[in-house]
Write a protein that holds these residues in place. Structure first.
Motif, mmCIF file in Angstrom:
data_model
loop_
_atom_site.group_PDB
_atom_site.id
_atom_site.type_symbol
_atom_site.label_atom_id
_atom_site.label_comp_id
_atom_site.label_asym_id
_atom_site.label_seq_id
_atom_site.Cartn_x
_atom_site.Cartn_y
_atom_site.Cartn_z
ATOM 1 N N TYR A 58 15.334 -1.788 4.646
ATOM 2 C CA TYR A 58 14.853 -2.210 6.184
ATOM 3 C C TYR A 58 13.593 -1.176 6.240
ATOM 4 N N ALA A 59 12.520 -1.793 6.540
ATOM 5 C CA ALA A 59 11.373 -0.945 7.014
ATOM 6 C C ALA A 59 11.056 -0.972 8.442
ATOM 7 N N LEU A 60 10.570 0.001 8.930
ATOM 8 C CA LEU A 60 10.079 0.269 10.380
ATOM 9 C C LEU A 60 8.779 -0.667 10.448
ATOM 10 N N ALA A 61 8.503 -1.427 11.504
ATOM 11 C CA ALA A 61 7.619 -2.051 11.723
ATOM 12 C C ALA A 61 6.508 -0.866 11.838
ATOM 13 N N ARG A 62 5.131 -1.439 11.323
ATOM 14 C CA ARG A 62 4.006 -0.117 11.163
ATOM 15 C C ARG A 62 2.778 -1.184 11.070
ATOM 16 N N THR A 63 1.619 -0.048 11.618
ATOM 17 C CA THR A 63 0.316 -0.676 11.323
ATOM 18 C C THR A 63 -0.223 0.178 10.178
ATOM 19 N N GLU A 64 -1.134 -0.191 9.627
ATOM 20 C CA GLU A 64 -2.152 0.724 8.564
ATOM 21 C C GLU A 64 -3.526 0.752 8.802
ATOM 22 N N ARG A 65 -4.288 1.673 8.305
ATOM 23 C CA ARG A 65 -5.721 1.842 8.394
ATOM 24 C C ARG A 65 -6.014 2.213 7.225
ATOM 25 N N LYS A 66 -7.497 1.858 6.932
ATOM 26 C CA LYS A 66 -7.962 2.229 5.622
ATOM 27 C C LYS A 66 -8.541 3.531 5.516
ATOM 28 N N SER A 67 -8.080 4.338 4.572
ATOM 29 C CA SER A 67 -8.490 5.835 4.700
ATOM 30 C C SER A 67 -9.133 6.025 3.349
ATOM 31 N N GLY A 68 -9.359 5.484 2.410
ATOM 32 C CA GLY A 68 -9.807 5.440 1.129
ATOM 33 C C GLY A 68 -9.824 4.666 0.295
ATOM 34 N N ARG A 69 -10.393 4.672 -0.914
ATOM 35 C CA ARG A 69 -10.534 3.645 -1.934
ATOM 36 C C ARG A 69 -9.150 3.181 -2.607
ATOM 37 N N GLY A 70 -9.330 1.884 -3.137
ATOM 38 C CA GLY A 70 -8.196 1.360 -3.615
ATOM 39 C C GLY A 70 -6.855 1.193 -3.137
ATOM 40 N N TYR A 71 -5.916 0.804 -3.747
ATOM 41 C CA TYR A 71 -4.449 0.382 -3.173
ATOM 42 C C TYR A 71 -3.924 1.344 -2.467
ATOM 43 N N GLY A 72 -4.033 2.554 -2.784
ATOM 44 C CA GLY A 72 -3.263 3.667 -1.910
ATOM 45 C C GLY A 72 -4.061 4.406 -0.882
ATOM 46 N N GLY A 73 -5.349 3.885 -0.606
ATOM 47 C CA GLY A 73 -6.350 4.530 0.254
ATOM 48 C C GLY A 73 -5.795 3.994 1.811
ATOM 49 N N PHE A 74 -4.673 4.018 2.366
ATOM 50 C CA PHE A 74 -4.293 3.759 3.637
ATOM 51 C C PHE A 74 -3.461 4.765 4.288
ATOM 52 N N PHE A 76 -0.697 5.214 7.319
ATOM 53 C CA PHE A 76 0.385 4.040 8.144
ATOM 54 C C PHE A 76 0.891 4.782 9.548
ATOM 55 N N HIS A 77 1.067 3.918 10.245
ATOM 56 C CA HIS A 77 1.700 4.329 11.487
ATOM 57 C C HIS A 77 2.971 3.642 11.904
ATOM 58 N N ALA A 78 4.171 4.292 12.169
ATOM 59 C CA ALA A 78 5.151 3.605 12.477
ATOM 60 C C ALA A 78 5.719 4.056 13.652
ATOM 61 N N SER A 79 5.994 3.390 14.540
ATOM 62 C CA SER A 79 6.610 3.588 15.981
ATOM 63 C C SER A 79 7.232 2.596 16.749
ATOM 64 N N PRO A 80 8.089 2.972 17.486
ATOM 65 C CA PRO A 80 9.113 1.823 18.350
ATOM 66 C C PRO A 80 7.984 0.988 19.056
ATOM 67 N N GLU A 81 6.893 1.614 19.331
ATOM 68 C CA GLU A 81 5.657 0.856 20.189
ATOM 69 C C GLU A 81 5.171 -0.514 19.313
ATOM 70 N N VAL A 82 5.164 -0.422 18.089
ATOM 71 C CA VAL A 82 4.505 -1.273 17.042
ATOM 72 C C VAL A 82 5.352 -2.551 17.075
ATOM 73 N N THR A 83 4.436 -3.832 17.383
ATOM 74 C CA THR A 83 5.179 -5.106 17.589
ATOM 75 C C THR A 83 5.506 -5.704 16.219
ATOM 76 N N LEU A 84 6.014 -6.885 16.342
ATOM 77 C CA LEU A 84 6.114 -7.639 15.166
ATOM 78 C C LEU A 84 4.780 -8.211 14.901
ATOM 79 N N GLU A 85 4.218 -8.658 15.762
ATOM 80 C CA GLU A 85 2.723 -9.278 15.383
ATOM 81 C C GLU A 85 1.973 -8.355 14.744
ATOM 82 N N GLU A 86 1.774 -7.017 15.342
ATOM 83 C CA GLU A 86 1.164 -5.946 14.624
ATOM 84 C C GLU A 86 1.486 -5.692 13.270
ATOM 85 N N ASP A 87 2.815 -5.844 12.895
ATOM 86 C CA ASP A 87 3.102 -5.516 11.608
ATOM 87 C C ASP A 87 2.941 -6.908 10.681
ATOM 88 N N LEU A 88 2.909 -7.962 11.073
ATOM 89 C CA LEU A 88 2.735 -9.025 10.280
ATOM 90 C C LEU A 88 1.303 -9.383 10.082
#
Length: 409
Positions: A58-74, A76-88
């Protein structure tokens, strides 16, 4: 706290195919609440938890932001305020950006169901281009669902092309790339994976040795399809139709790399391509850190596949050398996989897909004849050490000569 099934579980249920993996997203919860409910944390980079009874993720709903190169360059922000639409919206394709609750009520803000019906693989948002691994993932989904009529949306292919030209693909780790490549090769139509990578320019970046095969002609008498790249795709297609394991499929992809090095003035002949290709096979093996068994088989198939095609013409001494190089006495399975890859190579030719391959049974018979030579009588004659090895070799050669005589009688 609300819990939704997301991604593949929703997609495959709507397609009416078996659901294998179930991902769940929790909206409106904190890490502390999950722990209070008995969930066990496992995610190092973002909050993922295991159910206390079922062990499912089970994963908490989260948003992500690019912070570097490649697959791992992100980040993440998870909080109760993140909506399902923002996660999707951070997901790769619209068909993977749907969710449903326990009553199978669908949440589909980015029209994934419409794209499922239209058989289109389409990116969710421009953020798709922030993750280079998605180029490989989309090509893999294209291979998986090609049989259902799915194709990549032109605008998504264009984004994949931009990613391929950006230099971002070089930031992918060998481990991440191999994970996608190996999974794609085991799909129902792995040749589609290679074709899509080529269509978006990614093949030239990731496997220039394979890309170089397209447009290289072969003798039409042996290869009615002529083009070496198209032949490679056909061999890969045959390996999937015949349910071959990953080792064989990887060898099928790389077996003819030497033909990409033939000077144009020598086309369509490719003299000694088996040997010139070995350094290229080795380079691709190392680039993706392929497992040892896959590496070994790819090199052996590259070096000896024409031996297999000419098996019935080989001298007994050449046959023996071939069997020794494969160590058929201790590793019979590897020789079986070699034979399988060579048969796929023979079948991967336009109009010859159903032609029989008598070389397969002939090579199996040769291996059996050599294996059946007993060591004990030689030991009883007093042979030991290097002399025993030479005596054993002589007896195996005798057995192979007898086998050849019997086979040609």
């Amino acid at each position: 706290m609300q819990i939704f099934k997301v991604g593949g579980a929703v997609r495959d249920r709507l397609l009416g195919i078996p659901v294998t993996d179930v991902d769940r997203v929790v909206v409106g919860a904190t890490t502390e609440e999950m722990l209070a409910h008995g969930f066990r944390p496992v995610g190092a980079d973002f909050p993922v938890f295991l159910h206390p009874k079922t062990g499912e993720e089970y994963a908490l709903a989260r948003t992500e932001r690019k912070s570097g190169r490649g697959y791992g360059g992100f980040t993440f922000h998870a909080s109760p305020e993140v909506t399902l639409e923002e996660d999707l919206i951070r997901r790769d394709l619209t068909i993977n950006a749907m969710a449903e609750d326990d009553q199978q009520n669908l949440t589909d803000p980015y029209h994934g169901q419409r794209d499922l019906e239209a058989r289109v693989l389409r990116h969710v948002s421009p953020a798709f281009a922030e993750d280079p691994l998605r180029v490989l993932r989309v090509a893999r989904f294209a291979a998986r669902y090609a049989g259902l009529g799915f194709t990549v949306a032109p605008e998504t292919l264009e984004l994949m092309r931009q990613l391929s030209e950006s230099g971002e693909l070089q930031a992918l780790t060998a481990e991440r790339s191999w994970k996608e490549i190996s999974r794609a090769l085991m799909e129902d139509q792995p040749q589609v994976f290679i074709q899509v990578l080529r269509d978006c320019g990614a093949l030239k970046v990731l496997m220039p040795e394979v890309d170089a095969l397209f447009g290289v002609p072969q003798p039409e008498a042996h290869h009615p399809e002529i083009d070496t790249g198209l032949h490679t795709l056909s061999v890969l297609e045959q390996s999937a139709l015949h349910k071959q394991p990953l080792t064989v499929r990887w060898a099928c992809l790389l077996h003819d790399l030497g033909k990409g090095l033939t000077p144009e003035e020598e086309w369509p002949r490719h003299i000694a391509h088996e040997h010139t290709g070995l350094k290229l096979i080795k380079a691709v093996n190392e680039r993706f850190k392929a497992p040892k068994d896959s590496q070994e088989l790819a090199l052996l198939v590259g070096k000896y596949h024409t031996h297999s095609h000419r098996a019935l013409e080989l001298k007994a001494s050449t046959l023996l050398e071939l069997l020794q190089n494969f160590d058929v006495y201790r590793r019979p399975q590897r020789f079986e996989e070699f034979i399988a890859a060579c048969e796929m190579d023979a079948r991967g030719r336009k109009g010859l897909e159903q032609r029989s391959y008598p070389q397969a049974e002939y090579l199996r018979g040769a291996a059996k004849a050599a294996r059946e030579v007993a060591v004990q009588p030689l030991l009883e004659k007093g042979f030991k050490g290097p002399e025993l090895g030479e005596a054993l070799k002589r007896e195996r050669l005798k057995a192979l000569k007898a086998y050849k005589d019997q086979a040609s009688a």
